[in-house]
Design an enzyme around this catalytic site. Sequence first.
Site, short mmCIF file in Angstrom:
data_model
loop_
_atom_site.label_atom_id
_atom_site.label_comp_id
_atom_site.label_asym_id
_atom_site.label_seq_id
_atom_site.Cartn_x
_atom_site.Cartn_y
_atom_site.Cartn_z
CB ALA A 1 -5.09 -10.64 -7.95
CG ASN B 1 -0.37 -3.38 -12.29
OD1 ASN B 1 -0.41 -2.58 -13.22
ND2 ASN B 1 0.76 -3.70 -11.69
CE LYS C 1 -3.11 -5.10 -2.90
NZ LYS C 1 -2.73 -5.27 -4.30
#
Lengths: 261, 261, 261, 261
Positions: free
Chosen positions: A189, A211, A102
């Site tokens: 995100a 995350n 990534k």
Amino acid sequence: MNDEMLLLAGKTYESRLLVGTGKYRDLEETRLAIEASGAEIVTVAVRRTNIGQTPGEPNLLDVISPDKYTILPNTAGCYTADDAVRTCRLARELLDGHSLVKLEVLGDEKTLYPNVVETLKAAEVLVKDGFQVMVYTSDDPIIAKQLEEMGCVAVMPLGSLIGSGLGIINPYNLRIIMEQATVPIIVDAGVGTASDAAIAMELGCAGVLMNTAIAKAKNPVLMASAMKKAVEAGREAWLAGRMPRKLYASASSPLDGLFFK
Amino acid sequence: MNDEMLLLAGKTYESRLLVGTGKYRDLEETRLAIEASGAEIVTVAVRRTNIGQTPGEPNLLDVISPDKYTILPNTAGCYTADDAVRTCRLARELLDGHSLVKLEVLGDEKTLYPNVVETLKAAEVLVKDGFQVMVYTSDDPIIAKQLEEMGCVAVMPLGSLIGSGLGIINPYNLRIIMEQATVPIIVDAGVGTASDAAIAMELGCAGVLMNTAIAKAKNPVLMASAMKKAVEAGREAWLAGRMPRKLYASASSPLDGLFFK
Amino acid sequence: MNDEMLLLAGKTYESRLLVGTGKYRDLEETRLAIEASGAEIVTVAVRRTNIGQTPGEPNLLDVISPDKYTILPNTAGCYTADDAVRTCRLARELLDGHSLVKLEVLGDEKTLYPNVVETLKAAEVLVKDGFQVMVYTSDDPIIAKQLEEMGCVAVMPLGSLIGSGLGIINPYNLRIIMEQATVPIIVDAGVGTASDAAIAMELGCAGVLMNTAIAKAKNPVLMASAMKKAVEAGREAWLAGRMPRKLYASASSPLDGLFFK
Amino acid sequence: MNDEMLLLAGKTYESRLLVGTGKYRDLEETRLAIEASGAEIVTVAVRRTNIGQTPGEPNLLDVISPDKYTILPNTAGCYTADDAVRTCRLARELLDGHSLVKLEVLGDEKTLYPNVVETLKAAEVLVKDGFQVMVYTSDDPIIAKQLEEMGCVAVMPLGSLIGSGLGIINPYNLRIIMEQATVPIIVDAGVGTASDAAIAMELGCAGVLMNTAIAKAKNPVLMASAMKKAVEAGREAWLAGRMPRKLYASASSPLDGLFFK
């Protein structure tokens, strides 16, 4: 149903939720949250996480085993194409030739907004160098298309800034990106809570990566479970085809572009 | 965890999704969708559905068995307190003394907005008459509080108009209603897709009731499954405690009331 | 253009911005802000403001002259129909038979949400007693219609709660109220900044009433000027007929009810 | 107040509304709308509008006189840096050495989204070549900062896509762009109605540029007047400092980042 599998770089996955490994209290919490999320692809910041660079220290891969998960090394902390390319090469060495990465090249430490120019440069080098590049980028549809045409295996536009928790701010750009795409589009995100993940999936994207939303919830393991269900819910809702929005049920036509909102 | 059970009129339920039975193509689709939704409480419009009034015709209860589901007769189609009270009494007879009802008194056939004055009147009569009243109402916090004080066992404010699919329009009112409540608050009406259900639960409500969003999806059974997961996801996200929203991750404080949105 | 005049209780006004007089630092600031707002109708809380009840104290009417402004006494601080009716009668005495009043009956001191049941009662009494009643209410379309049918000369639904500054939360309900109305609909409460006022007017309402947004801005006089322009801008935009909303300019049709937002 | 003048490329302007000249029915409507808008800076697509290239045909400058307005030639219709640079040079010739230009390089004809890579290239060449470059771009804060550092005299991020009328979709990015900027930030594209223009100004931007919202309103001249007032209203509201947003007036603190919306 075939449609229910995510096809990514030649491999299929049942889960459409991809997760990171940063910001947890300890490796045990990391392990439990990732297990609860049902994720099969786990991204690791090569510059911040020991995956073998520092022998003798705790190694993330002891907890998140490459036998069980697809490890996705990422270039978090890189602000230039060169740094990002170097980091990917280091990851390939550490992971015995593993080519799926990534790519993220950020613009500054304050906002963590992507630097799309450096991202394009790095992507070009990495693709030529044989990497399978999943690429983090802004919600700019022109850049997204260029990254795809360059040979990236997945394009990962932001919902909102890394760590902001603001959700999907610009569904319009994401919709345009998806209309044009032939590779998987994964929103990466911005997700702050479960409904944000559902909204991303209801737009028709192939998956969601997150995350902070999990790691910084008060109860990360429970939030991981919430996210698993939210991603599945959003995917099924998109496949099921929602009812139209109307001012009231007996209105003869759905709301249209003249209503201000 | 006890917190994960919905306590309603003295009985506990694992599912926080309540569903209706209208607008399906046939009884078989109704059955399959309700099964996929995981709902344990199923509401039935006594004026529109045969639950025994018309012997010899297909009876909904043959498909949605009272042995398996809590049947919740509702007063859909009633525009006055008198009509609604009469309908509840009819339901009690048909269902052998069953006292749990969903009261709804609507204002007009065009918008299906609740008539809160008639709703208050009907609720008062029904509570005195021994019914356990779950009551559909607007998102007016003053009316919601009065209905609770009157003895209703659950208050069910709308997310948006019945059949509109507009989602949760006024989360602020719902939040105020929940802050003040001592009985379960169940968002009823307005949900259009999975994320709407998750949003309702993330506000902290006890459950969500829906019908059109499932029945009028292109694939109702798949949408029912999506809603099951969305309600669970939203509940878990609320219990898990979300991360704060920030302009960017390194911002020293969350977004506040001066930012315009 | 005739359409540009607000017709209210038989009198025409050029300004569609109505303002309150509370929460200012002093009477001089009140005077300057109201002047800057261009308002011709000024509402006064009879229970909190001296308009003659307390001889010898500063009288608001010395600053806001009834020769220049239409004084609109209001019942702020009343929580029952009786209190509100009594307050209107006091105002009529103090203002020499003045019959135009703004009725508001609130539900509690914490939220200041309207108590629509008491509002209906008070409106009925006041209309029969010869008052010209402008009535503050929630955004409940059924209640709004009843107040109109009762003979109120204007119906004033909230944009959001008094003093919240949250803007127009439910444009859908306001649109329904306006579609059904034959008296002027004036959005009252909730405006926080200029764009909120413009949005209210773009929905097609006849005017906007506000107090806190001006009085509690850092610079109330400048904000008053902003609000004057915003109300005019919103009115003109509504009359001018906006362009449709599209995903992009070359899209063949406007956004419709299937797009999730 | 000095603060009320827009300083752009060394010149001051009273109006903060900049307008385009495309999509009107005829030159007379163009003239009337621009007059009603109060704009002092008028942008002209050099590739689509005759400003002297085709002698003998109607010339826009006969209607929009350079004596009265600052003419801002733009590169609409250019999809590469080279094309845009060539177009600016042509404009400079036609306008006798005029060096102020609006650069736009778009990504494709379907979406009209900016091509930021080509925009950066063109800006660099033009600045070196002595142009005063106002530059249209996406809402990417990294690109915006680079364009400023390159020497552009104003940065013009989009509110939403050209001709979409979707308003200000991402106020967060615009806020970040403004926090970092030392040149005027002018929101360009996306405004659909008056409140959108007010919202842009309330974010603190220096001005707003629009075309379709005026030209494609049912009554362009009246919409132009609305936009004039909306821009002034938004500017004044920003200067005046808005009240905070709260769940209700008596809440002890403003809404914060944990509330989901």
